[in-house]
Design a protein around this motif. Structure first.
Motif, short mmCIF file in Angstrom:
data_model
loop_
_atom_site.label_atom_id
_atom_site.label_comp_id
_atom_site.label_asym_id
_atom_site.label_seq_id
_atom_site.Cartn_x
_atom_site.Cartn_y
_atom_site.Cartn_z
N MET A 1 0.84 -1.19 0.00
CA MET A 1 0.00 0.00 0.00
C MET A 1 0.88 1.24 0.00
O MET A 1 1.78 1.38 0.81
N LYS A 2 0.60 2.15 -0.92
CA LYS A 2 1.39 3.38 -1.01
C LYS A 2 0.97 4.35 0.09
O LYS A 2 -0.20 4.44 0.45
N ASN A 3 1.96 5.09 0.57
CA ASN A 3 1.65 6.15 1.53
C ASN A 3 1.03 7.33 0.81
O ASN A 3 1.27 7.55 -0.37
N HIS A 4 0.25 8.08 1.55
CA HIS A 4 -0.39 9.26 1.00
C HIS A 4 0.36 10.51 1.42
O HIS A 4 1.05 10.54 2.43
N PHE A 5 0.17 11.57 0.63
CA PHE A 5 0.84 12.84 0.86
C PHE A 5 -0.21 13.95 0.95
O PHE A 5 -1.30 13.83 0.39
N PHE A 6 0.15 15.03 1.63
CA PHE A 6 -0.69 16.21 1.67
C PHE A 6 0.17 17.43 1.91
O PHE A 6 1.32 17.33 2.36
N LEU A 7 -0.39 18.60 1.60
CA LEU A 7 0.29 19.87 1.81
C LEU A 7 -0.41 20.60 2.94
O LEU A 7 -1.64 20.63 2.99
N ALA A 8 0.39 21.18 3.84
CA ALA A 8 -0.21 21.81 5.01
C ALA A 8 0.65 22.93 5.55
O ALA A 8 1.83 23.06 5.22
N ILE A 9 0.03 23.72 6.41
CA ILE A 9 0.73 24.73 7.18
C ILE A 9 1.05 24.09 8.53
O ILE A 9 0.14 23.62 9.22
N PRO A 10 2.32 24.05 8.90
CA PRO A 10 2.66 23.47 10.20
C PRO A 10 2.38 24.47 11.32
O PRO A 10 2.40 25.68 11.12
N LEU A 11 2.09 23.94 12.49
CA LEU A 11 1.99 24.80 13.67
C LEU A 11 3.38 24.94 14.27
O LEU A 11 4.14 23.97 14.31
N PRO A 12 3.72 26.12 14.77
CA PRO A 12 5.01 26.26 15.47
C PRO A 12 5.05 25.32 16.69
O PRO A 12 4.00 25.00 17.26
N GLY A 13 6.24 24.92 17.07
CA GLY A 13 6.41 24.01 18.20
C GLY A 13 5.73 24.48 19.47
O GLY A 13 5.12 23.69 20.20
N SER A 14 5.79 25.77 19.74
CA SER A 14 5.16 26.30 20.96
C SER A 14 3.65 26.12 20.91
O SER A 14 3.00 25.88 21.93
N TRP A 15 3.06 26.19 19.70
CA TRP A 15 1.62 26.00 19.60
C TRP A 15 1.23 24.54 19.65
O TRP A 15 0.15 24.19 20.13
N LYS A 16 2.10 23.67 19.18
CA LYS A 16 1.84 22.23 19.34
C LYS A 16 1.80 21.89 20.82
O LYS A 16 0.95 21.13 21.28
N ARG A 34 -10.08 8.78 18.83
CA ARG A 34 -8.66 9.03 18.56
C ARG A 34 -8.36 10.52 18.62
O ARG A 34 -8.93 11.30 17.85
N TRP A 35 -7.45 10.89 19.49
CA TRP A 35 -6.98 12.26 19.58
C TRP A 35 -5.68 12.36 18.81
O TRP A 35 -4.85 11.45 18.83
N VAL A 36 -5.49 13.47 18.11
CA VAL A 36 -4.32 13.66 17.26
C VAL A 36 -3.09 13.92 18.13
O VAL A 36 -3.14 14.68 19.09
N HIS A 37 -1.99 13.27 17.76
CA HIS A 37 -0.72 13.51 18.44
C HIS A 37 -0.32 14.97 18.20
O HIS A 37 -0.44 15.46 17.07
N PRO A 38 0.17 15.67 19.22
CA PRO A 38 0.52 17.09 19.06
C PRO A 38 1.49 17.36 17.90
O PRO A 38 1.38 18.40 17.24
N ASP A 39 2.41 16.44 17.62
CA ASP A 39 3.35 16.65 16.51
C ASP A 39 2.67 16.58 15.15
O ASP A 39 3.25 16.98 14.14
N ASP A 40 1.45 16.05 15.11
CA ASP A 40 0.72 15.91 13.84
C ASP A 40 -0.26 17.06 13.59
O ASP A 40 -0.96 17.06 12.57
N LEU A 41 -0.32 18.03 14.47
CA LEU A 41 -1.25 19.14 14.30
C LEU A 41 -0.80 20.05 13.16
O LEU A 41 0.37 20.41 13.07
N HIS A 42 -1.74 20.42 12.29
CA HIS A 42 -1.44 21.22 11.10
C HIS A 42 -2.75 21.76 10.53
O HIS A 42 -3.83 21.38 10.98
N ILE A 43 -2.64 22.60 9.51
CA ILE A 43 -3.80 23.08 8.75
C ILE A 43 -3.63 22.59 7.32
O ILE A 43 -2.72 23.02 6.61
N THR A 44 -4.46 21.67 6.90
CA THR A 44 -4.34 21.09 5.57
C THR A 44 -4.71 22.10 4.49
O THR A 44 -5.73 22.77 4.58
N LEU A 45 -3.87 22.16 3.47
CA LEU A 45 -4.15 22.99 2.28
C LEU A 45 -4.65 22.13 1.13
O LEU A 45 -5.53 22.55 0.38
N ALA A 46 -4.07 20.93 0.96
CA ALA A 46 -4.48 20.05 -0.14
C ALA A 46 -4.09 18.61 0.19
O ALA A 46 -2.93 18.35 0.53
N PHE A 47 -5.06 17.70 0.08
CA PHE A 47 -4.78 16.27 0.22
C PHE A 47 -4.48 15.73 -1.16
O PHE A 47 -5.25 15.92 -2.10
#
Length: 185
Positions: A1-16, A34-47
């Motif tokens: 199974m191929k991994n998927h990619f997306f484009l996003a705006i990362p949150l700064p470390g302090s905001w994570k 399921r709660w999202v791991h803090p390192d995975d927090l982002h704002i998706t622009l395009a899947f």
């Protein structure tokens, strides 16, 4: 199974870190599976889905150009919300205030993706940070109570776009593969 990619705006470390503390405070009040791991927090622009190497390299060239056309800009957090049925929401999110700069960046990112041949989501853009998935609580979530928990109102500077790869069986599950700094960074 191929991994998927997306484009996003990362949150700064302090905001994570801030959201990590925030999630710890509210997760007992909102029973999601399921709660999202803090390192995975982002704002998706395009899947993007699956991406072959040729597509990825062409997209990187276009995204470097897009990033050079956009200056860093402030983005403020707004409120909690959900996607899906009120009795069983599938996504629990924290939104952002309306931002012309963000919508223009997303529009240009979409155009770059389409030039490379990606078929993208056509639903209206609703910028948010996904906090949790799949409601498992008794009853339904009361949207009337969400404003009292919408306590994060600060602003951060959007500085870059990131190409992420998803690793389903890892935590955190998103790996940054390329970064495209905006003007001013």
């Amino acid at each position: 199974m191929k991994n998927h990619f997306f484009l996003a705006i990362p949150l700064p470390g302090s905001w994570k870190e801030e959201f990590s503390f925030y999630i710890q405070k509210i997760n007992s009040k909102f029973p999601f599976a399921r709660w999202v791991h803090p390192d995975d927090l982002h704002i998706t622009l395009a899947f993007l889905g699956s991406v072959d190497e040729d597509q990825k390299e062409k997209l990187k060239v276009l995204l470097r150009k897009v990033a050079k056309e956009h200056a860093t800009f402030p983005l403020s957090f707004s409120e909690l919300g959900t996607f899906g049925n009120q009795h069983s929401p599938r996504i629990f999110w924290y939104g952002t205030e309306e931002s012309y700069a963000l919508h223009e960046l997303r529009k240009d990112v979409y155009q770059a993706c389409e030039k490379v041949g990606f078929q993208l989501d056509t639903r209206p853009f609703h910028p948010h940070i996904t906090l949790a998935r799949k409601w498992v609580g008794p009853g339904s979530i009361s949207r009337d109570t969400l404003p009292e928990y919408s306590t994060i109102k600060n602003t951060f500077n959007v500085r870059s776009i990131i190409l992420y790869e998803t690793h389903i069986n890892k935590i955190p599950k998103y790996e940054a593969k390329a970064e495209f700094p905006l003007i001013g960074e």
